[in-house]
Design an enzyme around this catalytic site. Structure first.
Site, PDB file in Angstrom:
ATOM      1  N   GLU A  88      19.335 -26.467  -9.048  1.00  0.00           N
ATOM      2  CA  GLU A  88      18.247 -25.605  -8.721  1.00  0.00           C
ATOM      3  C   GLU A  88      17.010 -26.473  -9.283  1.00  0.00           C
ATOM      4  O   GLU A  88      15.930 -26.527  -8.690  1.00  0.00           O
ATOM      5  CB  GLU A  88      18.370 -24.391  -9.305  1.00  0.00           C
ATOM      6  CG  GLU A  88      19.158 -23.143  -8.615  1.00  0.00           C
ATOM      7  CD  GLU A  88      19.103 -23.093  -7.158  1.00  0.00           C
ATOM      8  OE1 GLU A  88      17.827 -23.464  -6.724  1.00  0.00           O
ATOM      9  OE2 GLU A  88      19.933 -22.721  -6.342  1.00  0.00           O
ATOM     10  N   CYS A 244      14.515 -21.401  10.517  1.00  0.00           N
ATOM     11  CA  CYS A 244      13.243 -21.093  10.673  1.00  0.00           C
ATOM     12  C   CYS A 244      12.321 -21.964   9.715  1.00  0.00           C
ATOM     13  O   CYS A 244      11.825 -21.454   8.690  1.00  0.00           O
ATOM     14  CB  CYS A 244      13.105 -19.552   9.759  1.00  0.00           C
ATOM     15  SG  CYS A 244      11.741 -18.809   9.942  1.00  0.00           S
ATOM     16  N   CYS A 251      13.935 -19.969  17.032  1.00  0.00           N
ATOM     17  CA  CYS A 251      13.992 -18.606  17.030  1.00  0.00           C
ATOM     18  C   CYS A 251      15.390 -18.142  18.090  1.00  0.00           C
ATOM     19  O   CYS A 251      15.790 -17.229  17.602  1.00  0.00           O
ATOM     20  CB  CYS A 251      12.684 -17.946  17.441  1.00  0.00           C
ATOM     21  SG  CYS A 251      11.377 -18.201  16.268  1.00  0.00           S
ATOM     22  N   CYS A 254      18.377 -18.004  16.159  1.00  0.00           N
ATOM     23  CA  CYS A 254      18.338 -17.382  14.732  1.00  0.00           C
ATOM     24  C   CYS A 254      19.187 -16.034  14.637  1.00  0.00           C
ATOM     25  O   CYS A 254      18.995 -15.086  15.664  1.00  0.00           O
ATOM     26  CB  CYS A 254      16.682 -16.846  14.362  1.00  0.00           C
ATOM     27  SG  CYS A 254      16.402 -15.973  12.916  1.00  0.00           S
ATOM     28  N   CYS A 260      12.994  -9.512  13.545  1.00  0.00           N
ATOM     29  CA  CYS A 260      11.936 -10.333  13.147  1.00  0.00           C
ATOM     30  C   CYS A 260      10.696  -9.762  13.917  1.00  0.00           C
ATOM     31  O   CYS A 260      10.619 -10.076  15.173  1.00  0.00           O
ATOM     32  CB  CYS A 260      12.224 -11.737  13.421  1.00  0.00           C
ATOM     33  SG  CYS A 260      10.897 -12.953  13.018  1.00  0.00           S
TER      34      CYS A 260
HETATM   35 FE1  SF4 Z   1      12.114 -17.256  11.735  1.00  0.00          FE
HETATM   36 FE2  SF4 Z   1      11.839 -15.016  12.948  1.00  0.00          FE
HETATM   37 FE3  SF4 Z   1      12.272 -17.168  14.529  1.00  0.00          FE
HETATM   38 FE4  SF4 Z   1      14.318 -16.243  13.064  1.00  0.00          FE
HETATM   39  S1  SF4 Z   1      13.309 -15.406  14.940  1.00  0.00           S
HETATM   40  S2  SF4 Z   1      13.591 -18.199  13.105  1.00  0.00           S
HETATM   41  S3  SF4 Z   1      13.325 -15.560  11.265  1.00  0.00           S
HETATM   42  S4  SF4 Z   1      10.402 -16.889  13.050  1.00  0.00           S
END
Ligand code: SF4
Length: 503
Positions: A88, A244, A251, A254, A260
């Protein structure tokens, strides 16, 4: 008003405020505006689903990283916490790809807190050299010594105690160690988490403001999975690092896009645009703006949603403090080593302050506005103190300017070189100093900035030897053409003789 907007406003009006009052009451004069429910996670079903999706994705897609392997397999809790702690600290401000090699070498050399506590600062600085933000290594070692000497080698077990008892361990590092090593259900907020949360909940206010920071920590603590807190925190950070991302988020791939709100806004805009093609008009709700007015989490009214940016409207770019500009004169002081290769004088910096304890070429800060001759004079004076022999300003050869950006300083090194004949007695009363070969220089605890300085000197030497070779070639080619005249004459003579020699 659209249905979505009405729903959002409806849910917001039911949100309890501080002290258990309702929204209407919270808008009393002087009361701080409370975030709208649009920006928060309040639905337990949604939270559960988001956790499940994120963890399933992480189990399948996570990168294999050495600290993750150690955290998963090390049975000793103190060793495990130490392994996480080192990673970390190294990962602060530094890319994963750069950290891996440093981490492996570090853990090989100091596999336990006790081993690190027994090391010298010089060794720590040598291994840290090139990783930047050098005080991190020093503070890590100081804290390890504290655990060994004051806590009987036992790492504090909670985020609160880690932060309270260990110097250099902040809220984020404490949360990461406690959740990953000890399974404490506590959230973490780093740059990746900020980005993901701001997009998930359309937070466009300044992420360095205390109100936003508080809100993000509360959100991280609400979301963290109770049975797998360490994995959940790592999953959230992994999502920010690989999916992201700041500029090109993926997206469509994702795992949490369903939850989101920034992505939802983009999808609605796309749907609206395609309906327009068929002559229909639909209202796209302002989901990035909760419409309550004075919301501490909405983007400023002067910076409304920009459709061309999509989800990257969030988070709002923090206003960066400009680094202050500083100049220093530095001299690559050389002598011929035993085998004819150059040796360089390096001196140690003070044990506190910027680049504490690291080695560098003799350097000194330059006052603003100094002309070149004045710069050379102050540098010559400085060198005189090191070498205890006169240094003429004319013998200082200008190499160039090397710029290095530290976190808060835009540093320009005005680099000179100076070659000394014979041995030079160094002033033992000054800070520690020593002569090193190029190989020894690179193995020493020197900063990246000093490596750039040496590179500049080597480039200059290459150019000088190229010029020297060029002029030597010119001289040889002049001699060569004289020789060819001579050779030509000889040939003519041989030819003459051949012609004259009877068969
Ligand atoms: Fe990021 Fe939302 Fe796109 Fe997922 S959907 S990559 S959380 S902006």
């Amino acid at each position: 008003m659209s249905r979505l907007r009405r729903q959002q406003r409806g849910s917001g009006s039911a949100a309890p405020t501080r002290g258990g009052s309702r929204k209407g009451a919270s808008l009393r004069e002087g009361a701080p505006a409370r975030p709208h429910a649009l920006h928060l996670f309040g639905d337990p079903v949604e939270i559960d689903a988001l956790r499940g999706r994120l963890l399933a994705w992480y189990d399948k897609s996570r990168r294999d990283l050495p600290w993750r392997a150690l955290a998963a397999t090390e049975p000793d809790a103190d060793r495990r916490a130490y392994a996480v702690w080192v990673s970390e600290i190294m990962l602060q401000q530094t890319q994963v790809a750069t950290v891996i090699d440093y981490y492996n070498r570090w853990m090989q050399k100091w596999p336990t807190l006790q081993a690190l506590a027994a090391a010298s600062l010089e060794e720590v600085n040598e291994l840290w050299a090139g990783l930047g933000y050098y005080s991190r290594g020093k503070r890590l070692q100081e804290a390890a010594r504290k655990v060994v000497s004051e806590l009987a080698g036992r790492m504090p077990r909670t985020a609160e105690d880690l932060q309270r008892l260990l110097p250099g361990v902040g809220r984020y590092t404490a949360g990461a160690i406690a959740s990953i090593s000890f399974g404490q259900a506590t959230g973490v907020v780093d740059g990746n988490v900020i980005r993901v949360l701001c997009r998930l909940r359309c937070i466009g206010a300044d992420t360095s403001s205390p109100a936003v920071i508080d809100c993000l920590w509360n959100m991280a603590n609400t979301l963290v999975d109770r049975s797998r807190p360490g994995d959940f925190n790592q999953a959230l950070m992994e999502l920010g690092a690989t999916v992201c991302t700041p500029k090109s988020p993926l997206c469509r791939e994702c795992p949490v896009k369903e939850y989101c709100r920034a992505w939802r806004r983009v999808e609605m805009e796309l749907a609206s645009a395609s309906q327009k093609l068929f002559g229909k008009t639909t209202l796209v709700p302002d989901v990035e703006d909760c419409g309550t007015g004075g919301c501490p989490l909405c983007p400023p009214t002067a910076e409304p949603w920009d459709s061309s940016l999509g989800v990257t409207n969030f988070p709002r770019k923090a206003v960066k403090k400009q680094p202050r500009a500083e100049r220093a004169a530095t001299c690559v002081l050389e002598r011929r080593g035993r085998l004819g290769a150059p040796e360089y004088l390096i001196v140690q910096r003070p044990s506190s302050g910027l680049l504490a304890g690291l080695w560098e070429f003799p350097s000194l800060p330059l006052a603003p506005g100094l002309q070149e001759e004045q710069q050379k004079e102050v540098l010559a004076d400085h060198l005189r103190a090191w070498t205890r022999q006169p240094v003429q300003t004319q013998s200082l050869c200008f190499v160039g300017e090397v710029v290095h950006i530290f976190s808060h300083i835009h540093q320009t090194y005005v680099v000179y070189s100076l070659c000394l004949d014979g041995d030079v007695a160094l002033d033992a009363a000054s800070s520690p100093s020593r002569w090193v070969t190029e190989e020894e220089f690179h193995a020493s605890a020197v900063s990246t900035a000093m490596k750039k300085v040496l590179k500049a000197r080597e480039t200059q030497r290459g150019a000088q030897s190229g010029r020297a070779k060029g002029s030597k070639r010119k001289r040889e080619s002049k001699l060569g053409s004289a020789g060819s005249t001579s050779t030509g004459m000889q040939l003519s003579l041989r030819a003459f003789l051949r012609v004259q020699t009877p068969p």
